[in-house]
Design a protein around this motif. Structure first.
Motif, PDB file in Angstrom:
ATOM      1  N   TRP A  45       0.847  -1.184   0.000  1.00  0.00           N
ATOM      2  CA  TRP A  45       0.000   0.000   0.000  1.00  0.00           C
ATOM      3  C   TRP A  45       0.884   1.236   0.000  1.00  0.00           C
ATOM      4  O   TRP A  45       1.896   1.307   0.691  1.00  0.00           O
ATOM      5  CB  TRP A  45      -0.893   0.007   1.248  1.00  0.00           C
ATOM      6  N   PHE A  46       0.477   2.237  -0.757  1.00  0.00           N
ATOM      7  CA  PHE A  46       1.163   3.536  -0.772  1.00  0.00           C
ATOM      8  C   PHE A  46       2.646   3.411  -1.122  1.00  0.00           C
ATOM      9  O   PHE A  46       3.484   4.059  -0.526  1.00  0.00           O
ATOM     10  CB  PHE A  46       1.005   4.247   0.582  1.00  0.00           C
ATOM     11  N   LYS A  47       2.940   2.551  -2.079  1.00  0.00           N
ATOM     12  CA  LYS A  47       4.287   2.356  -2.606  1.00  0.00           C
ATOM     13  C   LYS A  47       5.192   1.595  -1.640  1.00  0.00           C
ATOM     14  O   LYS A  47       4.888   1.433  -0.464  1.00  0.00           O
ATOM     15  CB  LYS A  47       4.933   3.687  -2.990  1.00  0.00           C
ATOM     16  N   ASP A  48       6.318   1.130  -2.188  1.00  0.00           N
ATOM     17  CA  ASP A  48       7.237   0.346  -1.368  1.00  0.00           C
ATOM     18  C   ASP A  48       8.236   1.256  -0.656  1.00  0.00           C
ATOM     19  O   ASP A  48       8.303   2.460  -0.884  1.00  0.00           O
ATOM     20  CB  ASP A  48       7.944  -0.724  -2.210  1.00  0.00           C
ATOM     21  N   TYR A  49       9.023   0.633   0.191  1.00  0.00           N
ATOM     22  CA  TYR A  49       9.923   1.341   1.104  1.00  0.00           C
ATOM     23  C   TYR A  49      10.902   2.262   0.379  1.00  0.00           C
ATOM     24  O   TYR A  49      11.277   3.316   0.921  1.00  0.00           O
ATOM     25  CB  TYR A  49      10.685   0.299   1.920  1.00  0.00           C
ATOM     26  N   SER A  50      11.317   1.890  -0.833  1.00  0.00           N
ATOM     27  CA  SER A  50      12.312   2.690  -1.548  1.00  0.00           C
ATOM     28  C   SER A  50      11.850   4.116  -1.810  1.00  0.00           C
ATOM     29  O   SER A  50      12.668   5.029  -1.928  1.00  0.00           O
ATOM     30  CB  SER A  50      12.675   2.021  -2.881  1.00  0.00           C
ATOM     31  N   HIS A  51      10.531   4.332  -1.868  1.00  0.00           N
ATOM     32  CA  HIS A  51       9.997   5.663  -2.159  1.00  0.00           C
ATOM     33  C   HIS A  51      10.077   6.622  -0.973  1.00  0.00           C
ATOM     34  O   HIS A  51      10.064   7.839  -1.166  1.00  0.00           O
ATOM     35  CB  HIS A  51       8.545   5.569  -2.635  1.00  0.00           C
ATOM     36  N   PHE A  52      10.117   6.088   0.241  1.00  0.00           N
ATOM     37  CA  PHE A  52      10.139   6.976   1.416  1.00  0.00           C
ATOM     38  C   PHE A  52      11.254   6.615   2.396  1.00  0.00           C
ATOM     39  O   PHE A  52      11.311   7.156   3.496  1.00  0.00           O
ATOM     40  CB  PHE A  52       8.783   6.935   2.140  1.00  0.00           C
ATOM     41  N   ARG A  53      12.163   5.771   1.973  1.00  0.00           N
ATOM     42  CA  ARG A  53      13.287   5.359   2.822  1.00  0.00           C
ATOM     43  C   ARG A  53      14.058   6.554   3.350  1.00  0.00           C
ATOM     44  O   ARG A  53      14.462   6.593   4.526  1.00  0.00           O
ATOM     45  CB  ARG A  53      14.211   4.445   2.016  1.00  0.00           C
ATOM     46  N   HIS A  54      14.254   7.564   2.499  1.00  0.00           N
ATOM     47  CA  HIS A  54      15.026   8.753   2.889  1.00  0.00           C
ATOM     48  C   HIS A  54      14.340   9.545   4.000  1.00  0.00           C
ATOM     49  O   HIS A  54      14.987  10.330   4.692  1.00  0.00           O
ATOM     50  CB  HIS A  54      15.246   9.654   1.671  1.00  0.00           C
ATOM     51  N   LEU A  69       2.591  -1.215  12.792  1.00  0.00           N
ATOM     52  CA  LEU A  69       1.161  -1.459  12.923  1.00  0.00           C
ATOM     53  C   LEU A  69       0.598  -1.956  11.595  1.00  0.00           C
ATOM     54  O   LEU A  69       0.785  -1.319  10.566  1.00  0.00           O
ATOM     55  CB  LEU A  69       0.424  -0.180  13.325  1.00  0.00           C
ATOM     56  N   GLY A  70      -0.090  -3.099  11.614  1.00  0.00           N
ATOM     57  CA  GLY A  70      -0.739  -3.598  10.411  1.00  0.00           C
ATOM     58  C   GLY A  70       0.246  -4.009   9.331  1.00  0.00           C
ATOM     59  O   GLY A  70       0.220  -3.481   8.222  1.00  0.00           O
ATOM     60  N   CYS A  71       1.102  -4.968   9.643  1.00  0.00           N
ATOM     61  CA  CYS A  71       2.148  -5.354   8.693  1.00  0.00           C
ATOM     62  C   CYS A  71       1.591  -6.018   7.437  1.00  0.00           C
ATOM     63  O   CYS A  71       2.189  -5.897   6.361  1.00  0.00           O
ATOM     64  CB  CYS A  71       3.149  -6.284   9.364  1.00  0.00           C
ATOM     65  N   GLY A  72       0.442  -6.707   7.551  1.00  0.00           N
ATOM     66  CA  GLY A  72      -0.124  -7.386   6.397  1.00  0.00           C
ATOM     67  C   GLY A  72       0.885  -8.307   5.754  1.00  0.00           C
ATOM     68  O   GLY A  72       1.519  -9.125   6.430  1.00  0.00           O
ATOM     69  N   ASN A  73       1.083  -8.173   4.439  1.00  0.00           N
ATOM     70  CA  ASN A  73       2.112  -8.951   3.748  1.00  0.00           C
ATOM     71  C   ASN A  73       3.152  -8.036   3.106  1.00  0.00           C
ATOM     72  O   ASN A  73       3.833  -8.407   2.163  1.00  0.00           O
ATOM     73  CB  ASN A  73       1.482  -9.881   2.696  1.00  0.00           C
ATOM     74  N   SER A  74       3.274  -6.820   3.647  1.00  0.00           N
ATOM     75  CA  SER A  74       4.256  -5.854   3.175  1.00  0.00           C
ATOM     76  C   SER A  74       5.672  -6.325   3.493  1.00  0.00           C
ATOM     77  O   SER A  74       5.895  -7.106   4.423  1.00  0.00           O
ATOM     78  CB  SER A  74       4.005  -4.498   3.849  1.00  0.00           C
ATOM     79  N   GLN A  75       6.630  -5.818   2.739  1.00  0.00           N
ATOM     80  CA  GLN A  75       8.038  -6.130   2.978  1.00  0.00           C
ATOM     81  C   GLN A  75       8.739  -5.043   3.794  1.00  0.00           C
ATOM     82  O   GLN A  75       9.957  -5.047   3.910  1.00  0.00           O
ATOM     83  CB  GLN A  75       8.760  -6.307   1.641  1.00  0.00           C
ATOM     84  N   MET A  76       7.973  -4.142   4.396  1.00  0.00           N
ATOM     85  CA  MET A  76       8.603  -3.029   5.097  1.00  0.00           C
ATOM     86  C   MET A  76       9.465  -3.485   6.264  1.00  0.00           C
ATOM     87  O   MET A  76      10.546  -2.928   6.494  1.00  0.00           O
ATOM     88  CB  MET A  76       7.558  -2.018   5.581  1.00  0.00           C
ATOM     89  N   CYS A  77       9.037  -4.496   7.006  1.00  0.00           N
ATOM     90  CA  CYS A  77       9.844  -4.914   8.162  1.00  0.00           C
ATOM     91  C   CYS A  77      11.191  -5.479   7.713  1.00  0.00           C
ATOM     92  O   CYS A  77      12.218  -5.233   8.362  1.00  0.00           O
ATOM     93  CB  CYS A  77       9.088  -5.913   9.028  1.00  0.00           C
ATOM     94  N   LEU A 132      10.308   3.731  18.074  1.00  0.00           N
ATOM     95  CA  LEU A 132       9.682   4.131  16.827  1.00  0.00           C
ATOM     96  C   LEU A 132       8.457   3.257  16.568  1.00  0.00           C
ATOM     97  O   LEU A 132       8.529   2.031  16.653  1.00  0.00           O
ATOM     98  CB  LEU A 132      10.672   3.970  15.668  1.00  0.00           C
ATOM     99  N   VAL A 133       7.332   3.898  16.284  1.00  0.00           N
ATOM    100  CA  VAL A 133       6.124   3.202  15.830  1.00  0.00           C
ATOM    101  C   VAL A 133       5.848   3.715  14.425  1.00  0.00           C
ATOM    102  O   VAL A 133       5.886   4.925  14.172  1.00  0.00           O
ATOM    103  CB  VAL A 133       4.915   3.469  16.743  1.00  0.00           C
ATOM    104  N   ILE A 134       5.569   2.786  13.511  1.00  0.00           N
ATOM    105  CA  ILE A 134       5.354   3.177  12.123  1.00  0.00           C
ATOM    106  C   ILE A 134       4.150   2.452  11.544  1.00  0.00           C
ATOM    107  O   ILE A 134       3.892   1.289  11.885  1.00  0.00           O
ATOM    108  CB  ILE A 134       6.630   2.890  11.282  1.00  0.00           C
ATOM    109  N   GLU A 135       3.384   3.157  10.740  1.00  0.00           N
ATOM    110  CA  GLU A 135       2.260   2.538  10.041  1.00  0.00           C
ATOM    111  C   GLU A 135       2.169   3.108   8.638  1.00  0.00           C
ATOM    112  O   GLU A 135       2.478   4.273   8.410  1.00  0.00           O
ATOM    113  CB  GLU A 135       0.943   2.740  10.805  1.00  0.00           C
ATOM    114  N   LYS A 136       1.746   2.256   7.696  1.00  0.00           N
ATOM    115  CA  LYS A 136       1.619   2.655   6.299  1.00  0.00           C
ATOM    116  C   LYS A 136       0.248   2.228   5.786  1.00  0.00           C
ATOM    117  O   LYS A 136       0.028   1.073   5.457  1.00  0.00           O
ATOM    118  CB  LYS A 136       2.738   2.028   5.460  1.00  0.00           C
ATOM    119  N   GLY A 137      -0.673   3.186   5.780  1.00  0.00           N
ATOM    120  CA  GLY A 137      -2.013   2.910   5.275  1.00  0.00           C
ATOM    121  C   GLY A 137      -2.937   2.195   6.237  1.00  0.00           C
ATOM    122  O   GLY A 137      -4.121   2.038   5.944  1.00  0.00           O
ATOM    123  N   THR A 138      -2.424   1.784   7.386  1.00  0.00           N
ATOM    124  CA  THR A 138      -3.240   1.007   8.325  1.00  0.00           C
ATOM    125  C   THR A 138      -4.324   1.870   8.952  1.00  0.00           C
ATOM    126  O   THR A 138      -5.496   1.469   9.027  1.00  0.00           O
ATOM    127  CB  THR A 138      -2.357   0.388   9.421  1.00  0.00           C
TER     128      THR A 138
END
Length: 261
Positions: A45-54, A69-77, A132-138
């Motif tokens: 959701w909302f693009k992969d990590y490479s787009h906001f890594r910086h 929060l809400g990891c789903g099946n994302s590769q962010m972790c 750090l707590v992080i969520e993407k689209g959750t």
């Protein structure tokens, strides 16, 4: 928002079949997610990590304790782990997502990333235990039936505030909450600046035609409890073209110009 005639979307990046519900309200149903995660290997959701890594890296150290929060099946972790974070906890409401994520991480030898079944509205963690707590689209899911975006339904706000209070509670005294969302400052500012919270609020964007927002909330850094403006911080631009916007991301996008038109 509304019904979609599409039953599936082929994501060119990972060739994953993504089931799109007939109504956005399905996103609020745990059974929808269990069924989806049974069939779907990976989706961002909302693009992969490479787009906001910086935008994430300045807030990440090898010693950071991180909650997703809400990891789903994302590769962010996995990406956070590659960037040096070794103390990572992921939660998701779906038991299917949790079980499949656990297997995926073990297959990569990532035994130190913990994956738990939990509800972000009732975080099962002690006070002040994460840097750090992080969520993407959750959190965006909570708004799909919010009604008027300028005045969300009380039921929606109850869930949103419960989530934010929980995040604020589990953050360490100098911890940071990062929220990656389609929610514009017009709508997020009054929520993030509620008097219950001691964090400062800043944001950056990535994308060109469509903007995704990255809010950085630093606990204990709030200077005033007045309704202060949200500060925008500058970051190197990452271009995102119209055709790169995943079809499902439209479900969470609110166009202020259209509302005022």
């Amino acid at each position: 928002m509304g019904s979609s005639n599409q039953s599936a979307n082929l994501d060119d990046d990972d060739n994953a079949i993504t089931t799109i519900p007939s109504t956005v309200n399905a996103y609020l149903s745990p059974s929808y997610w269990d069924e989806r995660f049974t069939k779907e290997e990976q989706y961002e959701w909302f693009k992969d990590y490479s787009h906001f890594r910086h935008l994430i890296q300045p807030h990440l150290t090898p010693h950071s304790s991180v909650l997703e929060l809400g990891c789903g099946n994302s590769q962010m972790c996995e990406e956070l782990h590659r960037d040096g974070a070794i103390n990572i906890t992921c939660i998701d409401l779906s038991t299917v997502a949790v079980e499949r994520m656990q297997k995926r991480l073990l297959s990569q030898g990532l035994k130190d990333i913990k994956v738990l079944q939990a509800d972000m509205i009732e975080l099962p963690f002690e006070d002040e235990c994460f840097d750090l707590v992080i969520e993407k689209g959750t959190m965006d899911v909570l708004f799909v039936d919010s009604g008027d975006p300028w005045n969300p339904r009380p039921e929606t706000m109850s869930k949103v505030m419960a989530t934010l209070k929980g995040v604020h509670r589990v953050l360490k005294a100098d911890g940071t909450f990062i929220s990656i969302t389609f929610g514009q400052p017009h709508f997020r500012r009054p929520i993030f600046n509620a008097p219950e919270f001691s964090w400062s609020v800043e944001y950056a964007t990535f994308g060109e035609t469509f903007h995704y927002f990255v809010y950085v909330l630093k606990k204990g850094k709030r200077l005033s409890y007045d309704d202060v403006p949200v500060k925008r911080f500058e970051a190197a631009p990452i271009n995102l073209f119209h055709e790169e916007l995943e079809s499902e991301d439209f479900a969470f996008r609110i166009n202020v110009d259209e509302l005022n038109g």
